[in-house]
Motif scaffolding. Sequence first.
Motif, mmCIF file in Angstrom:
data_model
loop_
_atom_site.group_PDB
_atom_site.id
_atom_site.type_symbol
_atom_site.label_atom_id
_atom_site.label_comp_id
_atom_site.label_asym_id
_atom_site.label_seq_id
_atom_site.Cartn_x
_atom_site.Cartn_y
_atom_site.Cartn_z
ATOM 1 N N THR A 57 47.552 39.297 51.297
ATOM 2 C CA THR A 57 46.149 39.313 50.872
ATOM 3 C C THR A 57 46.177 39.735 49.407
ATOM 4 N N PRO A 58 45.079 39.548 48.701
ATOM 5 C CA PRO A 58 45.020 40.190 47.388
ATOM 6 C C PRO A 58 45.041 41.702 47.643
ATOM 7 N N ILE A 59 45.486 42.469 46.680
ATOM 8 C CA ILE A 59 45.356 43.916 46.872
ATOM 9 C C ILE A 59 43.981 44.318 46.342
ATOM 10 N N PHE A 60 43.345 45.234 47.054
ATOM 11 C CA PHE A 60 41.920 45.478 46.844
ATOM 12 C C PHE A 60 41.672 46.595 45.833
ATOM 13 N N TYR A 61 40.713 46.359 44.967
ATOM 14 C CA TYR A 61 40.348 47.395 44.000
ATOM 15 C C TYR A 61 39.765 48.581 44.746
ATOM 16 N N VAL A 62 40.092 49.765 44.261
ATOM 17 C CA VAL A 62 39.608 50.963 44.951
ATOM 18 C C VAL A 62 38.423 51.610 44.231
ATOM 19 N N PRO A 66 35.276 49.223 50.961
ATOM 20 C CA PRO A 66 35.435 47.833 51.381
ATOM 21 C C PRO A 66 34.117 47.189 51.786
ATOM 22 N N HIS A 67 33.954 45.902 51.506
ATOM 23 C CA HIS A 67 32.798 45.164 52.007
ATOM 24 C C HIS A 67 33.266 43.948 52.798
ATOM 25 N N LEU A 68 32.306 43.213 53.294
ATOM 26 C CA LEU A 68 32.614 42.101 54.194
ATOM 27 C C LEU A 68 33.616 41.096 53.604
ATOM 28 N N GLY A 69 33.469 40.809 52.298
ATOM 29 C CA GLY A 69 34.348 39.835 51.645
ATOM 30 C C GLY A 69 35.804 40.283 51.698
ATOM 31 N N HIS A 70 36.017 41.579 51.567
ATOM 32 C CA HIS A 70 37.394 42.090 51.625
ATOM 33 C C HIS A 70 37.976 41.883 53.024
ATOM 34 N N LEU A 71 37.151 42.199 54.017
ATOM 35 C CA LEU A 71 37.642 42.013 55.386
ATOM 36 C C LEU A 71 37.956 40.537 55.632
ATOM 37 N N TYR A 72 37.158 39.672 55.063
ATOM 38 C CA TYR A 72 37.365 38.227 55.244
ATOM 39 C C TYR A 72 38.753 37.813 54.742
ATOM 40 N N SER A 73 39.107 38.224 53.501
ATOM 41 C CA SER A 73 40.452 37.900 52.971
ATOM 42 C C SER A 73 41.529 38.396 53.942
ATOM 43 N N ALA A 74 41.323 39.622 54.453
ATOM 44 C CA ALA A 74 42.342 40.225 55.314
ATOM 45 C C ALA A 74 42.422 39.519 56.673
ATOM 46 N N THR A 97 46.298 48.195 48.129
ATOM 47 C CA THR A 97 45.252 48.485 47.141
ATOM 48 C C THR A 97 45.773 48.441 45.708
ATOM 49 N N ASP A 98 44.859 47.998 44.848
ATOM 50 C CA ASP A 98 45.126 47.793 43.420
ATOM 51 C C ASP A 98 44.494 48.990 42.718
ATOM 52 N N GLU A 99 45.320 49.900 42.225
ATOM 53 C CA GLU A 99 44.789 51.223 41.885
ATOM 54 C C GLU A 99 44.783 51.561 40.403
ATOM 55 N N VAL A 312 43.739 34.076 48.666
ATOM 56 C CA VAL A 312 42.948 34.650 47.559
ATOM 57 C C VAL A 312 41.520 34.119 47.584
ATOM 58 N N GLY A 313 40.597 34.922 47.097
ATOM 59 C CA GLY A 313 39.225 34.449 46.937
ATOM 60 C C GLY A 313 39.128 33.586 45.683
ATOM 61 N N LYS A 314 38.096 32.763 45.620
ATOM 62 C CA LYS A 314 37.984 31.794 44.520
ATOM 63 C C LYS A 314 37.844 32.474 43.157
ATOM 64 N N ASP A 315 37.338 33.717 43.134
ATOM 65 C CA ASP A 315 37.144 34.406 41.861
ATOM 66 C C ASP A 315 38.453 34.810 41.191
ATOM 67 N N ILE A 316 39.537 34.836 41.970
ATOM 68 C CA ILE A 316 40.793 35.282 41.355
ATOM 69 C C ILE A 316 41.846 34.166 41.349
ATOM 70 N N VAL A 341 42.905 29.259 49.061
ATOM 71 C CA VAL A 341 41.730 29.837 48.408
ATOM 72 C C VAL A 341 40.547 29.816 49.375
ATOM 73 N N HIS A 342 39.785 30.905 49.380
ATOM 74 C CA HIS A 342 38.561 30.888 50.197
ATOM 75 C C HIS A 342 37.353 31.163 49.324
ATOM 76 N N SER A 343 36.206 30.740 49.810
ATOM 77 C CA SER A 343 34.970 30.969 49.062
ATOM 78 C C SER A 343 34.381 32.316 49.466
ATOM 79 N N HIS A 344 33.150 32.546 49.066
ATOM 80 C CA HIS A 344 32.589 33.891 49.232
ATOM 81 C C HIS A 344 31.492 33.967 50.284
ATOM 82 N N TRP A 345 31.249 35.179 50.743
ATOM 83 C CA TRP A 345 30.104 35.478 51.599
ATOM 84 C C TRP A 345 28.968 35.961 50.711
ATOM 85 N N THR A 346 27.809 35.393 50.953
ATOM 86 C CA THR A 346 26.631 35.850 50.224
ATOM 87 C C THR A 346 25.658 36.440 51.252
#
Length: 597
Positions: A57-62, A66-74, A97-99, A312-316, A341-346
């Motif tokens: 998964t991408p490593i998540f910014y701390v 966490p929000h729904l989009g992060h869980l989606y990638s995972a 995590t990306d620290e 990865v999400g489309k933003d990265i 690549v995946h898109s986003h949850w709005t």
Amino acid sequence: MSLPFLFATRGSRAVHRLQQSPCLSPISVLSRYKRVHFLRYASSHQCKDNRNHYVTTPIFYVNASPHLGHLYSAVIADCLHRYKLLQGFRSKFATGTDEHGLKIQQAAEAAGKDPLTFCTDVSERFKNLFSSCNISYTDYIRTTEQRHRSAVEHFWSVLRNKGLIYKGSYEGWYSTQDESFLMPSQVGDAMDSSGKDIKVSLESGHKVEWMKEENYMFRLSAFRSQLLSWLRGNPGAVQPERFYQAVLHWLQEDLPDLSVSRQRSRLHWGIPVPGDAEQTIYVWLDALVNYLTVAGYPNSHEQWWNVAHHIVGKDILKFHAIYWPAFLLGAGLPLPQTIYVHSHWTVGGKKMSKSLGNVVDPLERSQVFTTDGMRYFLLRQGVPDSDCDYTDDKVMKLLHAELTDSLGGLLNRCTAPALNPAQVYPSFCAQSFPSQQGGRAVVEDYYMLDAVGKLPALVERYYENMHVYKALEAITACVRQTNGFVQRHAPWKLDRKDSKDQQWISTIIHVSLECLRIYGTLLQPVVPDISNKLLSRLGVRPGERGWAALNFLPRYQGLDCPFEGRALGCDSGVLFRRLDSPNVDKQKPKTTKKSAN
Ligand code: MSP
């Protein structure tokens, strides 16, 4: 009438046959679309020779919870990992995590905490979320770990020694939220909440600032043609297609050298540049190397690094499909096999943000809808190509329709003591359901058998290219057909005392349980708990749940069925309970205390 009933062979065998068949056109004369799909499919099957698989998964910014989009990638990565394990691969699955970086440094300052304590707190929240959502990672990496620092230092030195990093200066726009440098064409005008004119990134909408600094530059411009030939030679390297095309398009534009360090006076929270204590390594270079760290870089990474797949999400995408391959080419390392690549949850059609108060807390929602409920929803509704809008109502409707009523209802019908008093996997009677018509089965029943027989190969293809929603759609369609089969023959109306009727009742239930066994096995990567419950109820043992056991209805093919006559499992509880509406906030998801953005 004889009906065409061909159980599909496993995908790999199908490809093998395709390659051998003299009647088929050579790959070169296939249309581009077909060629791309053939190559993607064939290459994913070639890695079967090497039975290792590595997904990240991408490593998540701390900087926030966490929000729904992060869980989606995972969840996407977890699904791929579980699927590969079922196929008999040794699979490594990394998250973490990306620290480092300015964004984290500022967030820690704002929280009045020392950066490491701040990072540890938030990193733990990600870990908790992942364990409560059954994210079965094999390695959880934090970029503040020593093993990672050593890997980054080594990687930097390799690039530096090859003359690919040079001392220079950067002048231009920088977005701290995105930790990204931008070209003037990527920047637009906007107004902040206090009415002040600001400049923002056109892509993310985040504020940008002008910066001018002495730092180290990476010769990104030197890699354009190598990147293009990698992509052209590997049309499956970036999936889905629309993102592959986006990367090709970016490569037609200007590709300036990339700043890969910041002055330590501005950014102290990061890994110092080896040999220059005045500079800190750019957070994206630092972060991307995490994939190598987990693989064992620099000492023992080969066996995993050759089989790496990134979610990865489309933003990265740009960081993963341009910067990262260029760094790897520079360091003389193999490139990732696939970037999915995946898109986003709005929410309400808008990006989730703290200021809009529309951030969905995945932990809280998975407590309401259950972990498997949430996983099922995300993977069934999430389409990689386009953004999806989240509402609680959609979740509830989908779960009730497909898990409670359709799948749960089918299991319940076929295992209920009224219909199955002996509580066994009953016998199949070949006279009732012969391979040529003449028994009690009707034409729709043969179609159903054909569809379920072909389902594993179809689902395999969809899992391979991460079209999980299509796999789930196909499974759901088959579940519907099996329910139709039971309904059509209404075994509860037949006469148990009549031996012919009794044989037919057993056959109907045997066929239905076989269908359920296939569905339960195929659903394991998506809903591990529900599948476990289903397969246990059918009496399917742990060693009988792999891809190799997906041999549907062997009795119909004149083979033995190991389940016939076996006692059903004793847990007769509902597969997926109906959720009470009061538990669900139908208006809009609650805002979390700490949220993204
Ligand atoms: N730290 C970087 C990644 C470094 S990888 C070497 C980062 N972190 S992030 O926390 O901002 O994002 C992590 C993942 O969450 C990305 O794949 C991103 O696309 C995903 N999501 C963030 N918001 C999202 C949605 N609203 N919907 C779906 N996924 C989204 O970027």
